[in-house]
Design a protein around this motif. Structure first.
Motif, PDB file in Angstrom:
ATOM      1  N   GLN B 169       1.188  -0.956   0.198  1.00 50.07           N
ATOM      2  CA  GLN B 169      -0.387  -0.484   0.204  1.00 50.07           C
ATOM      3  C   GLN B 169       1.472   1.405  -0.374  1.00 50.07           C
ATOM      4  N   LEU B 170       0.735   2.288  -1.123  1.00 51.73           N
ATOM      5  CA  LEU B 170       1.543   3.589  -0.484  1.00 51.73           C
ATOM      6  C   LEU B 170       1.126   3.421   1.250  1.00 51.73           C
ATOM      7  N   LYS B 171       2.480   4.030   1.335  1.00 49.19           N
ATOM      8  CA  LYS B 171       2.372   4.587   3.190  1.00 49.19           C
ATOM      9  C   LYS B 171       1.707   5.972   3.009  1.00 49.19           C
ATOM     10  N   PRO B 172       0.803   6.357   3.841  1.00 48.21           N
ATOM     11  CA  PRO B 172       0.696   7.543   3.784  1.00 48.21           C
ATOM     12  C   PRO B 172       1.681   9.367   4.260  1.00 48.21           C
ATOM     13  N   ARG B 173       1.498  10.303   4.096  1.00 47.72           N
ATOM     14  CA  ARG B 173       2.272  11.023   4.174  1.00 47.72           C
ATOM     15  C   ARG B 173       1.670  11.836   5.473  1.00 47.72           C
ATOM     16  N   MET B 174       1.704  12.728   6.139  1.00 49.15           N
ATOM     17  CA  MET B 174       1.241  14.152   6.949  1.00 49.15           C
ATOM     18  C   MET B 174       1.119  14.773   6.000  1.00 49.15           C
ATOM     19  N   SER B 175      -0.453  15.852   6.257  1.00 51.80           N
ATOM     20  CA  SER B 175      -0.207  16.406   5.159  1.00 51.80           C
ATOM     21  C   SER B 175       1.042  17.723   5.331  1.00 51.80           C
ATOM     22  N   LEU B 176       0.684  18.845   3.816  1.00 49.49           N
ATOM     23  CA  LEU B 176       1.731  19.306   3.792  1.00 49.49           C
ATOM     24  C   LEU B 176       1.376  20.456   4.327  1.00 49.49           C
ATOM     25  N   SER B 177      -0.335  20.848   4.867  1.00 49.79           N
ATOM     26  CA  SER B 177      -0.535  21.933   6.042  1.00 49.79           C
ATOM     27  C   SER B 177       0.309  21.920   7.434  1.00 49.79           C
ATOM     28  N   ASN B 178       0.822  20.777   7.228  1.00 51.14           N
ATOM     29  CA  ASN B 178       2.060  20.802   8.465  1.00 51.14           C
ATOM     30  C   ASN B 178       2.950  20.483   8.381  1.00 51.14           C
ATOM     31  N   LYS B 179       3.479  20.955   6.942  1.00 51.45           N
ATOM     32  CA  LYS B 179       4.817  20.787   6.651  1.00 51.45           C
ATOM     33  C   LYS B 179       5.590  22.184   5.619  1.00 51.45           C
ATOM     34  N   LEU B 180       4.742  22.972   5.417  1.00 50.98           N
ATOM     35  CA  LEU B 180       4.702  23.350   4.592  1.00 50.98           C
ATOM     36  C   LEU B 180       4.720  25.692   4.887  1.00 50.98           C
ATOM     37  N   TYR B 181       5.525  26.304   4.799  1.00 49.91           N
ATOM     38  CA  TYR B 181       5.590  27.822   5.071  1.00 49.91           C
ATOM     39  C   TYR B 181       5.665  28.921   4.420  1.00 49.91           C
ATOM     40  N   THR B 182       4.576  29.853   4.662  1.00 53.16           N
ATOM     41  CA  THR B 182       5.369  30.674   3.685  1.00 53.16           C
ATOM     42  C   THR B 182       6.346  32.148   4.280  1.00 53.16           C
ATOM     43  N   ASN B 183       6.991  31.778   3.652  1.00 48.55           N
ATOM     44  CA  ASN B 183       8.943  33.204   4.591  1.00 48.55           C
ATOM     45  C   ASN B 183       9.218  33.183   5.546  1.00 48.55           C
ATOM     46  N   SER B 184       7.960  32.509   6.675  1.00 51.59           N
ATOM     47  CA  SER B 184       9.229  32.330   7.443  1.00 51.59           C
ATOM     48  C   SER B 184       8.267  31.139   8.459  1.00 51.59           C
ATOM     49  N   TYR B 185       9.055  30.705   9.651  1.00 54.48           N
ATOM     50  CA  TYR B 185       8.408  29.169  10.147  1.00 54.48           C
ATOM     51  C   TYR B 185       6.839  29.388  10.543  1.00 54.48           C
ATOM     52  N   GLU B 186       6.005  28.654  10.504  1.00 53.97           N
ATOM     53  CA  GLU B 186       4.015  28.849  11.404  1.00 53.97           C
ATOM     54  C   GLU B 186       4.336  28.023  12.317  1.00 53.97           C
ATOM     55  N   PHE B 187       3.426  28.375  13.496  1.00 53.04           N
ATOM     56  CA  PHE B 187       3.194  27.375  14.163  1.00 53.04           C
ATOM     57  C   PHE B 187       2.330  26.832  14.793  1.00 53.04           C
ATOM     58  N   LYS B 188       1.103  25.795  15.307  1.00 54.00           N
ATOM     59  CA  LYS B 188       0.591  24.971  15.221  1.00 54.00           C
ATOM     60  C   LYS B 188       0.145  25.391  17.119  1.00 54.00           C
ATOM     61  N   VAL B 189      -1.553  25.271  17.476  1.00 56.96           N
ATOM     62  CA  VAL B 189      -1.478  25.969  18.924  1.00 56.96           C
ATOM     63  C   VAL B 189      -1.481  24.366  19.317  1.00 56.96           C
ATOM     64  N   SER B 190      -2.470  23.818  19.089  1.00 59.85           N
ATOM     65  CA  SER B 190      -1.298  22.418  18.965  1.00 59.85           C
ATOM     66  C   SER B 190      -1.071  21.405  17.984  1.00 59.85           C
ATOM     67  N   TYR B 191       0.497  20.672  18.296  1.00 65.25           N
ATOM     68  CA  TYR B 191       0.871  20.114  17.262  1.00 65.25           C
ATOM     69  C   TYR B 191      -0.448  18.771  17.638  1.00 65.25           C
ATOM     70  N   LEU B 192      -0.169  17.905  17.719  1.00 65.87           N
ATOM     71  CA  LEU B 192      -1.284  16.677  18.479  1.00 65.87           C
ATOM     72  C   LEU B 192      -2.541  16.939  17.529  1.00 65.87           C
ATOM     73  N   ASP B 193      -3.378  17.957  17.949  1.00 67.67           N
ATOM     74  CA  ASP B 193      -4.553  18.136  17.217  1.00 67.67           C
ATOM     75  C   ASP B 193      -4.146  18.066  15.865  1.00 67.67           C
ATOM     76  N   ARG B 203      -3.104   4.204  11.679  1.00 69.45           N
ATOM     77  CA  ARG B 203      -3.647   3.053  12.371  1.00 69.45           C
ATOM     78  C   ARG B 203      -4.401   1.963  10.968  1.00 69.45           C
ATOM     79  N   ASP B 204      -5.092   2.731  10.512  1.00 70.76           N
ATOM     80  CA  ASP B 204      -5.612   2.066   8.888  1.00 70.76           C
ATOM     81  C   ASP B 204      -4.418   1.563   7.949  1.00 70.76           C
ATOM     82  N   TYR B 205      -3.510   1.905   7.826  1.00 73.59           N
ATOM     83  CA  TYR B 205      -2.185   1.269   6.854  1.00 73.59           C
ATOM     84  C   TYR B 205      -1.845  -0.125   7.177  1.00 73.59           C
ATOM     85  N   TYR B 206      -1.425  -1.010   6.409  1.00 77.38           N
ATOM     86  CA  TYR B 206      -0.877  -1.729   6.667  1.00 77.38           C
ATOM     87  C   TYR B 206       0.492  -2.038   6.504  1.00 77.38           C
TER      88      TYR B 206
END
Lengths: 249, 249
Positions: B169-193, B203-206
């Motif tokens: 199976q193709l292994k799922p990747r974390m969304s680019l919304s977590n990895k791609l920033y514009t002009n400077s590093y961008e932060f999340k309120v909760s990384y776990l969320d 969890r669904d991936y074999y």
């Protein structure tokens, strides 16, 4: 030979671009390719910063001391990013120093470099030209400040892309007979002799970067490029520690 | 979408291969692609060791603690190689410590990783499957001994290739919304969320590596993989110094 390999064997650095804009659809595809790249242990410890602000581009070009960097239509900085996973673990009450040691740094660094190459081939396969900017290492501390990068992150390499406005000669590479070994490292009686032909090839090659002058022999370039120093590059280590990476136990 | 990008987006790690041999013609093309890869300052401070000796493959698989490494039909170890240029300069009477400092090590390391990715895509474009072996970092000192690598060289990553005998199976990747920033590093309120959906996807991936069991959530994997330690990986630094790289001034 298929189209992919043809693209790869035609790789050359492109430094000057036309005004044609790269569409958002294309950028999305390139970034999806970067995201699908293999990653050490699946941990995905790298991120990408897209630079759209001309002032930041100008500053990066100053740090990198390559004026044409200002003019690259799209610029992406690939970075080590242990900050994200460290924070996920922290929110779960489980952060520890193992997560941010030098081995993990190297894993994130590898991930980002793999991504930058994958991204570049995808771009080149669509007729775009690309330039790797290792020059951001001239002063990583300044790059970190400029891009407001937090602890546990570190710049790896920049990639500039756009539609080519030049077609440089293919740059000759040292023969694989100097670089490829079987089962164990193999030695030469004289390394200088072993690159004689390559030295001549390099002298005959025109590097467009250097105002259409012929190049130096490779051996001469080693002395100039590898034997010379850019002061702040010597501080990589201190900067790594300032960024919170645990270097020694 | 062209064939290159289709290949790239279909990337998955292949660990089991058929008996079909890779022809010498194909190997030559893949190595030519590696050789045409961009290189920091054009210095080409990396080399490749092809492993054809089954005993060495077995030893590497032991070091890497991945049994299937023994069975990969073709195995290539990409290495940092400052030894070559240092010796050229030395024969010219001009070697110096700048040539072998940490900055130059990082350049060679980057060169080798770029090559390994370029090599891998070329292989995949020809219907081959590939596996990156970062596991050689489990004990780089042993790898150095095993491959009789001289000072000023260091293992980067292995790539195993062959004709696939599995279609994971193709292994799922974390969304680019977590990895791609514009002009400077961008932060999340909760990384776990921010990775909630990704946690579920994982969890669904074999993962075929793990006997067809479902995977852990990504956040759980961070604790297990990034939070755990392989003892000799902690010694990278000492090994770098033993290999003669000048780390601190």
């Amino acid at each position: 030979m298929n189209e992919t390999i043809k693209t790869q064997l035609e790789h050359r650095t492109i430094r000057e671009f036309t005004d044609k804009k790269i569409s958002n659809d294309i950028l999305k595809i390139l970034l999806d390719v970067a995201n699908q790249t293999a990653s050490s242990n699946g941990m995905q410890n790298s991120s990408i910063i897209r630079i759209t602000d001309q002032n930041i581009k100008d500053e990066l070009a100053k740090i990198g001391n390559q004026e044409y960097m200002r003019r690259c239509p799209e610029l992406f900085i690939f970075i080590v990013d242990l900050y994200r996973n460290y924070n996920i673990a922290k929110e779960m009450g489980n952060e520890n120093n193992i997560m941010i040691n030098f081995d993990k740094f190297i894993q994130g660094f590898t991930d980002g470099v793999l991504q930058s190459q994958n991204f570049t081939i995808a771009a080149e396969s669509l007729g775009l030209g690309a330039n790797f900017y290792g020059n951001i290492h001239n002063d990583t501390k300044k790059v970190i400040e400029l891009l407001k990068m937090p602890k546990l992150t570190y710049p790896i390499v920049g990639v500039g892309i756009g539609y080519p406005n030049q077609k440089p000669q293919l740059k000759p590479r040292m023969s694989l007979s100097n670089k490829l070994y079987t089962n164990s490292y193999e030695f030469k009686v004289s390394y200088l002799d072993s690159i004689k032909d390559y030295d001549k090839e390099m002298r005959d090659y025109y590097d467009l970067r250097d105002s259409n002058k012929r190049s130096d022999a490779f051996s001469t370039q080693i002395l100039k490029k590898q034997g010379s120093i850019i002061k702040n590059r010597e501080k990589m280590f201190d900067t790594l520690e300032e960024q919170g990476f645990v270097i020694k136990k």
